[in-house]
Design an enzyme around this catalytic site. Structure first.
Site, PDB file in Angstrom:
ATOM      1  N   ARG A 131       0.837  -1.206   0.000  1.00 45.50           N
ATOM      2  CA  ARG A 131       0.000   0.000   0.000  1.00 45.50           C
ATOM      3  C   ARG A 131       0.873   1.258   0.000  1.00 45.50           C
ATOM      4  NH1 ARG A 131      -4.922  -0.691   3.938  1.00 45.50           N
ATOM      5  NH2 ARG A 131      -5.580   1.101   2.693  1.00 45.50           N
ATOM      6  N   ASP A 322     -15.220   3.110   2.410  1.00 50.03           N
ATOM      7  CA  ASP A 322     -15.044   1.680   2.720  1.00 50.03           C
ATOM      8  C   ASP A 322     -16.264   0.835   2.335  1.00 50.03           C
ATOM      9  OD1 ASP A 322     -12.513   2.099   3.676  1.00 50.03           O
ATOM     10  OD2 ASP A 322     -13.152   2.337   5.756  1.00 50.03           O
TER      11      ASP A 322
HETATM   12  C1  S3P Z   1      -9.455   5.329   7.800  1.00 50.02           C
HETATM   13  C2  S3P Z   1      -9.467   6.122   6.686  1.00 50.02           C
HETATM   14  C3  S3P Z   1      -9.799   5.633   5.352  1.00 50.02           C
HETATM   15  C4  S3P Z   1     -10.481   4.273   5.390  1.00 50.02           C
HETATM   16  C5  S3P Z   1      -9.818   3.334   6.342  1.00 50.02           C
HETATM   17  C6  S3P Z   1      -9.814   3.911   7.743  1.00 50.02           C
HETATM   18  C7  S3P Z   1      -9.078   5.937   9.091  1.00 50.02           C
HETATM   19  O1  S3P Z   1      -8.615   5.520   4.595  1.00 50.02           O
HETATM   20  O2  S3P Z   1     -10.519   3.718   4.104  1.00 50.02           O
HETATM   21  O3  S3P Z   1     -10.491   2.101   6.361  1.00 50.02           O
HETATM   22  O4  S3P Z   1      -9.324   5.325  10.148  1.00 50.02           O
HETATM   23  O5  S3P Z   1      -8.547   7.051   9.076  1.00 50.02           O
HETATM   24  P1  S3P Z   1      -8.017   6.781   3.779  1.00 50.02           P
HETATM   25  O6  S3P Z   1      -7.702   7.830   4.756  1.00 50.02           O
HETATM   26  O7  S3P Z   1      -6.778   6.268   3.114  1.00 50.02           O
HETATM   27  O8  S3P Z   1      -9.083   7.152   2.808  1.00 50.02           O
END
Ligand code: S3P
Length: 444
Positions: A131, A322
């Site tokens: 990632r 999500d």
């Molecule tokens: C999250 C932010 C999101 C989400 C992840 C949890 C968090 O990701 O997809 O499951 O807890 O801040 P991104 O910030 O990369 O969009």
């Protein structure tokens, strides 16, 4: 390093066409559970946490915080006391910090580690190592962080440095990037301002404000300035709207009369799925709306609906980032065309969720047009039970289970042990509603 990821390749058997009913609770919010540990550790004194999520991702953060010298008492699986050590109290870890599969853990902890007096290494599973980390290493370096990545990926090697505040317009709306920089900002000289292109979840800001941080929250930007100390929290974690989404879609498709989910977080930065389902003709009532520890919470009641296709794009995408795997399943059962745009971020989640969901739903007979930043499909589609693969992605695996409920014949979801990353009792919750889902006993 030893891989803490111990998920077995377990499979689930799903039988179709049941009528579901009942009242359930889903586990605590994953995003808030991570933050309760990290921010609680940085506070002066004891943070009490109820309703914490004891899942793969959050347990990884718990282990990391312990490795940084923070005492965390687990009174039972969901009730914790975090013995905050203050902003200067973390201890040097003796090994790399293993974030396992948790993107939130590695990205938020990178912000904290960048501001420490000791070096650290952040790493994780093979999946986490795929990632992108440039999104945090680039702005952290602008803050003068000494951070080396591995061709843009984990492991991350962080050395002590004197951070300085910056103003950073984020190229993508990401709560993980925003939170990383706000946490680094706690250790920086001068103010740090993050400018947001879209409404990414705001749990970090809410918590920091409640802890007395010097933070200014505006519609499109957040500023944090020097903060001498953080006050500990007394926190009840709401149920996770992202976990509730699977039950809501199952309810819209198969509830006999209604399904109720108690105490779900309805923070507006998280409720895009409720808006998208409303556009698809699904009625979800929010009852007993209340405030719990600075987060809005409600009981959600979903009734059966004839779903209709919808167009989903723009800021709504950020507020339900999500939920696209389960949205894709709902769309296969909706009348007419569903189109999703502006969702390219889905390609860098635990898996490429556009490609993986389209591939697996095609095994059930679905016809899906993939686009670079989303997908389109016409419904309703007849699904046929088959063997599908969860790809070690919890939201993919749970979405395929719900798809299996819609299919004719039996569906087997392989590599579904990853469900425990966010929703360890998903199978029990669905069974309690009447769904015929079971783990396949590999020993038979
Ligand atoms: C999250 C932010 C999101 C989400 C992840 C949890 C968090 O990701 O997809 O499951 O807890 O801040 P991104 O910030 O990369 O969009």
């Amino acid at each position: 390093m030893t891989d803490l990821k111990t998920t077995q390749k377990k499979s689930l058997r799903v039988c179709p066409n049941q009528e579901l009913n009942g009242t359930v609770r889903v586990p605590g919010d994953k995003s808030i559970s991570h933050r309760a540990l990290i921010l609680g550790a940085l506070a002066d004194g004891l943070t009490q946490v109820r309703g914490w999520l004891p899942a793969g991702d959050t347990l990884a953060t718990l282990q990391c915080m312990r490795a940084l010298g923070v005492q965390i008492d687990q009174h039972d699986t969901t009730t914790l006391t975090v013995h905050g050590v203050g902003l200067d109290g973390l201890e040097a870890p003796t090994e790399p910090l293993n974030c396992v599969n948790a993107g939130t853990a590695i990205r938020l902890l990178a912000g904290v580690m960048a501001g420490q007096r000791f070096p650290s290494v952040l790493d994780g599973s093979y999946q986490l190592r795929r990632r992108p980390m440039n999104r945090i290493t680039h702005p952290l370096r602008l803050m003068d962080a000494a951070i080396t990545d591995t061709d843009g990926y984990a492991p991350l090697y962080i050395s002590p440095s004197h951070l300085r505040g910056i103003t950073y317009p984020m190229p993508v709306a990401s709560a993980q990037v925003k939170s990383c920089l706000l946490l680094a900002g706690l250790f920086a000289e001068g103010a740090t301002t993050v400018v947001e292109p879209g409404p990414a979840r705001d749990h970090t800001e809410r918590m920091l404000r409640a802890m007395g941080a010097n933070i200014a929250i505006q519609e499109h930007q957040v500023m944090i300035d020097s903060t001498p100390r953080l006050h500990p929290l007394d926190l009840t974690v709401p149920a996770d709207a992202s976990s509730a989404a699977f039950v809501l879609v199952a309810g819209a498709l198969y509830a006999h009369t209604a399904i109720r989910i108690e105490g779900v977080g309805v923070n507006p930065t998280r409720t895009g799925i409720l808006d998208a389902l409303a556009m698809m003709n699904v009625h979800i009532a929010q009852e007993n709306l209340r405030d719990e520890g600075g987060e809005p919470v409600a009981d959600l009641v979903v009734t059966p609906a004839l779903l209709q296709g919808a167009e989903i794009q723009g800021d709504l995408v950020v507020r339900m980032i999500d939920e696209f795997p389960i949205l894709m399943v709902a769309a296969t059962q909706a009348k007419g065309r569903t189109t999703v745009r502006d969702a390219k971020e889905l390609r860098v989640k635990e898996t490429d969720r556009i490609a993986v969901m389209a591939k697996e739903l095609r095994k059930l007979g679905a016809k899906i047009e993939e686009r670079d930043d989303g997908f389109s499909l016409n419904g309703p589609q007849l699904l046929q039970g088959a063997v599908v693969d969860g790809h070690d992605d919890h939201r993919v695996a749970m979405s395929l289970v719900i798809a299996g409920l819609s299919a004719q014949g039996e569906t087997i979801v392989e590599d579904a042990g990853c469900i425990r990353d966010s929703f360890p009792d998903f199978v029990e919750v669905m069974q309690s509603l009447g769904a015929k889902i079971e783990w396949i006993d590999e020993n038979k």
